[in-house]
Design an enzyme around this catalytic site. Structure first.
Site, PDB file in Angstrom:
ATOM      1  CE  LYS A 131      -3.820   1.994   2.714  1.00  0.00           C
ATOM      2  NZ  LYS A 131      -4.711   1.756   3.874  1.00  0.00           N
ATOM      3  CB  SER A 145      -7.977   3.550   2.891  1.00  0.00           C
ATOM      4  OG  SER A 145      -7.162   2.974   3.894  1.00  0.00           O
ATOM      5  CB  SER A 179      -8.172   0.626   5.765  1.00  0.00           C
ATOM      6  OG  SER A 179      -8.895   1.804   5.617  1.00  0.00           O
TER       7      SER A 179
HETATM    8  N1  GLN Z   1     -12.869   3.909   6.435  1.00  0.00           N
HETATM    9  C1  GLN Z   1     -12.340   4.363   7.680  1.00  0.00           C
HETATM   10  C2  GLN Z   1     -11.991   5.819   7.576  1.00  0.00           C
HETATM   11  O1  GLN Z   1     -12.327   6.406   6.612  1.00  0.00           O
HETATM   12  C3  GLN Z   1     -11.169   3.538   8.065  1.00  0.00           C
HETATM   13  C4  GLN Z   1      -9.968   3.863   7.292  1.00  0.00           C
HETATM   14  C5  GLN Z   1      -8.797   3.012   7.666  1.00  0.00           C
HETATM   15  O2  GLN Z   1      -8.937   1.966   8.289  1.00  0.00           O
HETATM   16  N2  GLN Z   1      -7.622   3.500   7.319  1.00  0.00           N
HETATM   17  O3  GLN Z   1     -11.394   6.379   8.435  1.00  0.00           O
END
Ligand code: GLN
Length: 522
Positions: free
Chosen positions: A112, A187, A211
């Site tokens: 990532k 994400s 994410s």
């Molecule tokens: N979707 C969640 C957010 O927008 C979690 C994101 C993540 O785990 N990095 O914060």
């Protein structure tokens, strides 16, 4: 260096792979290539390379070819073809000389783009880091390299990991290989797609509120968020430092366990990494599910849960029962506060972590600002996307004098109630089973105008980060529209061994073997 013979690899054009995303080429995908890449486990790759029936270079070329052919999915921001091929050659040389191969030898890994690799552009999905080449490498990546993995590139993600759909990336959205009109989740969307579409054996993602698990669920792959502190965060671009954790995504529980074996454990460069002994997570997969107590928290099966998702999760829980596990009702009574608590704590930490991007030392800098203050302001205005700005403002507000106790302070107190919910639940069960996401993959654009609606797609995953416990998502079926559905299993702190064993047993019982079809039409 060998050619493209032998591995069912057609149309191999590794030399033409772009170093950076940009060229979009459409073509019919050969099913043969597709099967070749998705069906090679990490163990098989190593064994076949050692036996000289597969060359690491061949495998690497096949992955690079696949990445190029599927560039429309936009899973990668940067492809490191030359470095990957050079590494693959080293592995082939080691195999030829009969040297014992390290545990991940030849596994093709995507990282990532919020984890740094020395000398390789690292953007975190943001314009503000569009040209950033870090001078150091994240510990998790370094450990993968030491274990013989081949890093093939950096995957697309929501900007600074803020999002659930990958639509918040400055480098464009990622598309779901099961239906290219849908989101892959976020994400870590690029990492999930790289694995699901056969561009990599496995990938690293990061998980602050879901994410790793939510995109794994939406793309039909396995992903684990380890216990907070199990994997070093050194070199992970910080979002919410008390919640962030690195973890693997792969096609099987065994493969995520194998990667966890290499990356877990104390790192003196991260003071929050734990010195609790790691287990052998692969060895831990042995053993059945008899006597396992599976907790089912009623709060996770209420309003907002898609009926089809519910039916699949219930069927999976039934499989546990058939395997001799005991199903127990548990309560996680403070779950209803998780979304507001998360969006106070994560944004507060983000507002502090993101203060460093000011255009002075690295990254994007706005042109022609008349004063220093104006340079900071324009750089941040032009460099950050809308969601990141929203979160910085929310977090700054929550931390500001006069509001701190009412918002941040209170959120911290409720967070500890959520953590004690888990401790209480684990007094009567060994793992907890919930849906990973309330719905299968939604359409691109469907939730972009409604941040609250988007935030609700993490409703089942964020409690796990708030409590710091480990959680894994694995595919448990397909919706009537042919989209994957994931089940989440949650374990006790540092009990990844038992968690993964439970997941392995369920994986075997479900025998999910569907493949994303949309890629064939690109
Ligand atoms: N979707 C969640 C957010 O927008 C979690 C994101 C993540 O785990 N990095 O914060």
């Amino acid at each position: 260096m060998q050619g493209c013979r032998g591995a069912g690899v057609q149309g191999c054009r590794g030399a033409g792979v772009p170093q950076e995303q940009g060229s979009v080429e459409s073509s019919i995908i050969s099913t043969e290539i597709y099967l070749e890449l998705r069906e090679l486990s990490i163990r098989t790759i190593r064994e076949r390379i050692a036996a000289r029936t597969l060359s690491a270079v061949e495998l690497c070329r096949a992955a690079l070819d696949r990445i190029e052919r599927l560039s429309e999915l936009n899973a990668f921001i940067t492809v490191t073809a030359d470095a990957a091929l050079a590494r693959a050659e080293q592995i082939d040389r080691a195999a030829a000389s009969g040297d014992p191969l390290p545990p991940l030898a030849g596994a093709i890994i995507a990282i990532k783009d919020n984890m740094v690799i020395s000398g390789v552009r690292t953007t975190a999905g943001s314009r503000i880091l569009f040209n950033y080449k870090p001078p150091y490498t994240a510990t998790a990546v370094e450990r993968l390299r030491q274990a013989g993995a081949i890093v093939v590139g950096k995957t697309n993600c929501d900007e600074f990991a803020m999002g659930s759909s990958n639509e918040n990336s400055a480098y464009g959205p990622v598309k779901n290989p099961w239906d290219a009109a849908r989101v892959p989740g976020g994400s870590s969307g690029g990492s999930a797609v790289a694995v699901a579409a056969g561009m990599a054996t496995a990938a690293l993602g990061s998980d602050t509120g879901g994410s790793i698990r939510q995109p794994a669920s939406l793309c039909g792959v396995v992903g684990i968020k380890p216990t907070y502190g199990r994997v070093s965060r050194y070199g992970l671009i910080a979002f919410g430092s008390s919640l962030d954790q690195i973890g693997p995504l792969a096609n099987s529980v065994e493969d995520v366990a194998r990667i966890l074996n290499s990356i877990a454990g104390r790192d003196s460069s991260d003071s929050t990494s734990s010195d609790i002994e790691t287990d052998d997570y692969v060895a831990a997969l042995e053993g059945d599910a008899r006597g396992l107590r599976v907790g089912v928290p009623r709060q996770y099966y209420g309003e907002g849960l898609d009926p089809e998702v519910r039916a699949h999760i219930e069927a999976a829980i039934k499989k546990f029962e058939e395997m001799g596990a005991e199903i127990v009702d548990v309560g996680l009574p403070h779950t209803e506060y998780a979304v507001p608590v998360y969006y106070l704590i994560a944004t507060a930490e983000a507002s502090s972590n993101l203060a460093r991007y000011d255009g002075v030392r690295y990254g994007f800098r706005a042109e022609e600002a008349p004063t220093l203050k104006e340079m900071y302001s324009r750089t941040r205005d032009q460099g950050f996307g809308a969601e990141v700005k929203r979160r910085i403002m929310l977090g700054t507000y929550a931390l500001s004098a006069g509001y701190y106790d009412a918002y941040y302070g209170k959120a911290q107190k409720v967070r500890s109630l959520i953590e004690s919910d888990f401790r209480n639940a684990f007094a009567s069960c060994d793992v907890i089973a919930t849906p990973t996401s309330p719905t299968p993959a939604f359409r691109l654009g469907e939730k972009t105008d409604d941040p609250l609606e988007m935030y609700l797609s993490d409703i089942y995953t964020i409690t796990v980060n708030l409590a710091g416990v480990p959680g894994v998502s694995l595919p448990c079926g397909l919706s009537s529209e042919g989209l994957p559905i994931g089940i989440q299993l949650i374990g006790r702190h540092f009990d990844e061994a038992r968690l993964l064993r439970a997941a392995r047993n369920l994986e075997r019982a479900i025998a999910f073997n569907s493949k994303p079809g949309a890629v064939e039409n690109l």
